[in-house]
Write a protein that holds these residues in place. Sequence first.
Motif, PDB file in Angstrom:
ATOM      1  N   ALA A 177       3.797  -2.192  11.620  1.00  0.00           N
ATOM      2  CA  ALA A 177       3.704  -1.684  10.247  1.00  0.00           C
ATOM      3  C   ALA A 177       4.807  -2.265   9.370  1.00  0.00           C
ATOM      4  N   ARG A 178       6.014  -2.369   9.920  1.00  0.00           N
ATOM      5  CA  ARG A 178       7.137  -2.922   9.152  1.00  0.00           C
ATOM      6  C   ARG A 178       6.880  -4.381   8.777  1.00  0.00           C
ATOM      7  N   LEU A 179       6.379  -5.170   9.734  1.00  0.00           N
ATOM      8  CA  LEU A 179       6.089  -6.569   9.437  1.00  0.00           C
ATOM      9  C   LEU A 179       4.967  -6.688   8.413  1.00  0.00           C
ATOM     10  N   ALA A 180       3.944  -5.845   8.538  1.00  0.00           N
ATOM     11  CA  ALA A 180       2.853  -5.874   7.564  1.00  0.00           C
ATOM     12  C   ALA A 180       3.366  -5.559   6.163  1.00  0.00           C
ATOM     13  N   ARG A 181       4.257  -4.575   6.045  1.00  0.00           N
ATOM     14  CA  ARG A 181       4.832  -4.238   4.732  1.00  0.00           C
ATOM     15  C   ARG A 181       5.642  -5.396   4.172  1.00  0.00           C
ATOM     16  N   GLN A 182       6.342  -6.102   5.060  1.00  0.00           N
ATOM     17  CA  GLN A 182       7.140  -7.242   4.615  1.00  0.00           C
ATOM     18  C   GLN A 182       6.254  -8.303   3.966  1.00  0.00           C
ATOM     19  N   PHE A 183       5.141  -8.625   4.602  1.00  0.00           N
ATOM     20  CA  PHE A 183       4.238  -9.619   4.026  1.00  0.00           C
ATOM     21  C   PHE A 183       3.573  -9.093   2.758  1.00  0.00           C
ATOM     22  N   GLU A 184       3.209  -7.825   2.758  1.00  0.00           N
ATOM     23  CA  GLU A 184       2.597  -7.237   1.559  1.00  0.00           C
ATOM     24  C   GLU A 184       3.550  -7.289   0.379  1.00  0.00           C
ATOM     25  N   SER A 185       4.831  -7.025   0.623  1.00  0.00           N
ATOM     26  CA  SER A 185       5.808  -7.039  -0.472  1.00  0.00           C
ATOM     27  C   SER A 185       5.983  -8.432  -1.064  1.00  0.00           C
ATOM     28  N   LEU A 186       5.673  -9.449  -0.264  1.00  0.00           N
ATOM     29  CA  LEU A 186       5.776 -10.833  -0.730  1.00  0.00           C
ATOM     30  C   LEU A 186       4.470 -11.333  -1.342  1.00  0.00           C
ATOM     31  N   GLY A 187       3.440 -10.496  -1.305  1.00  0.00           N
ATOM     32  CA  GLY A 187       2.151 -10.895  -1.852  1.00  0.00           C
ATOM     33  C   GLY A 187       1.371 -11.840  -0.966  1.00  0.00           C
ATOM     34  N   VAL A 188       1.687 -11.858   0.330  1.00  0.00           N
ATOM     35  CA  VAL A 188       1.007 -12.753   1.270  1.00  0.00           C
ATOM     36  C   VAL A 188      -0.147 -11.994   1.929  1.00  0.00           C
ATOM     37  N   PRO A 189      -1.389 -12.452   1.777  1.00  0.00           N
ATOM     38  CA  PRO A 189      -2.524 -11.764   2.395  1.00  0.00           C
ATOM     39  C   PRO A 189      -2.421 -11.756   3.916  1.00  0.00           C
ATOM     40  N   LEU A 190      -2.823 -10.642   4.504  1.00  0.00           N
ATOM     41  CA  LEU A 190      -2.784 -10.486   5.952  1.00  0.00           C
ATOM     42  C   LEU A 190      -4.163 -10.738   6.549  1.00  0.00           C
ATOM     43  N   LEU A 191      -4.192 -11.457   7.657  1.00  0.00           N
ATOM     44  CA  LEU A 191      -5.420 -11.616   8.422  1.00  0.00           C
ATOM     45  C   LEU A 191      -5.441 -10.527   9.488  1.00  0.00           C
ATOM     46  N   GLY A 192      -5.442  -9.309   9.001  1.00  0.00           N
ATOM     47  CA  GLY A 192      -5.364  -8.144   9.870  1.00  0.00           C
ATOM     48  C   GLY A 192      -5.177  -6.905   9.021  1.00  0.00           C
ATOM     49  N   ALA A 193      -4.833  -5.811   9.671  1.00  0.00           N
ATOM     50  CA  ALA A 193      -4.735  -4.517   9.003  1.00  0.00           C
ATOM     51  C   ALA A 193      -3.531  -4.452   8.074  1.00  0.00           C
ATOM     52  N   GLY A 194      -3.679  -3.684   6.986  1.00  0.00           N
ATOM     53  CA  GLY A 194      -2.567  -3.407   6.100  1.00  0.00           C
ATOM     54  C   GLY A 194      -1.605  -2.421   6.725  1.00  0.00           C
ATOM     55  N   SER A 195      -0.422  -2.317   6.137  1.00  0.00           N
ATOM     56  CA  SER A 195       0.627  -1.487   6.737  1.00  0.00           C
ATOM     57  C   SER A 195       0.230  -0.021   6.837  1.00  0.00           C
TER      58      SER A 195
END
Length: 342
Positions: free
Chosen positions: A103-121
């Motif tokens: 979850a922490r890593l997902a939030r890090q990418f979300e805060s940078l505006g980088v789309p995730l190829l997986g679930a959101g935080s």
Amino acid sequence: MIRMDCPHILVHEYVCGGGWPAPDLPAGLAAEGLAMLRAVLSDLEAWGRARVTTTLDTRLHAGLPAHRLVPLEPARHEATLQALALECDAALVIAPESGGTLARLARQFESLGVPLLGAGSGAVSAAADKWQCYQLCRKNAIPTPDTRLVTRRDAVERSLGLDLPWVVKPRDGAAAEGVGLVDGPASLSRSPALTRNGSGECLLQAYVPGVHASVSLLTNGRESLALSLNEQRIEAGAAFAYRGGRIPLHHPLEERAMALACRAVDLIPGLRGYLGVDLVMTPDECYLLDVNPRITTSYVGLRRVVDLNLAAAIWDCCRAGRLPDGVTLTGTVAFDKDGTLG
């Protein structure tokens, strides 16, 4: 702007990719992580439509099929990952849910505006909370073992009325980590799964004997497609141990297991990509145990018998909202926890 024709994808596996803190890198977890990482990278290479960057812990030496391989020291993990993320169009992250790592890593990418190829935080946090998942299943009539939320102080009292033996498991956690079987109040009070957690919360669950299984599936956030039912080799005891699995698992309740897994995933908003749902199957029923909001070890085996490129399918469902029309499995494959194929 995302380059849909030839996107630049960052693939990061936390344990073998430089996230595990110094000084000791656990060999078993690193081997498992490396197997999943290599499998995803190989599929992206075969897809041939993306430029791929990945990371590798400086304590490891491995050749990986990526356009760019970045050595990463744990002390520089967050800063390096942030710099790499800003160069990419999307990120695929594999990490344990325990301790809130994924979850922490997902939030890090979300805060940078980088789309995730997986679930959101938010979805990762919801799926990783096994107590929340239990309540969600019960509310929606999805069979799941009777479960209590306990602390070290009140575990024995809260166990009253729960059929023996009991399974003690952490509220978050991945695979069989921290899971143990106890046969009564005395062994419960000595259970490492409980005592190691201090005064924090754990789950106390009725043990259901049966076939340990998982469902691998893809979801685009609106609907899900079950890909396979997999046998899990799990040794149940004072400390459970996950040893690998076999794909596919043929069982009289195969269709029900897949349907229940899809129902559970569809109840958690924000889940996307490749997921695993753990169950135990008796002759009469399927009991849902956990939702794993990430690529699991089953990916290593499934890619060998399924008629599609799993990494390309992850891209399609996460970035274009498209699920495959269907899948066909050919043959059988067995795999160990470290990705070794049988």
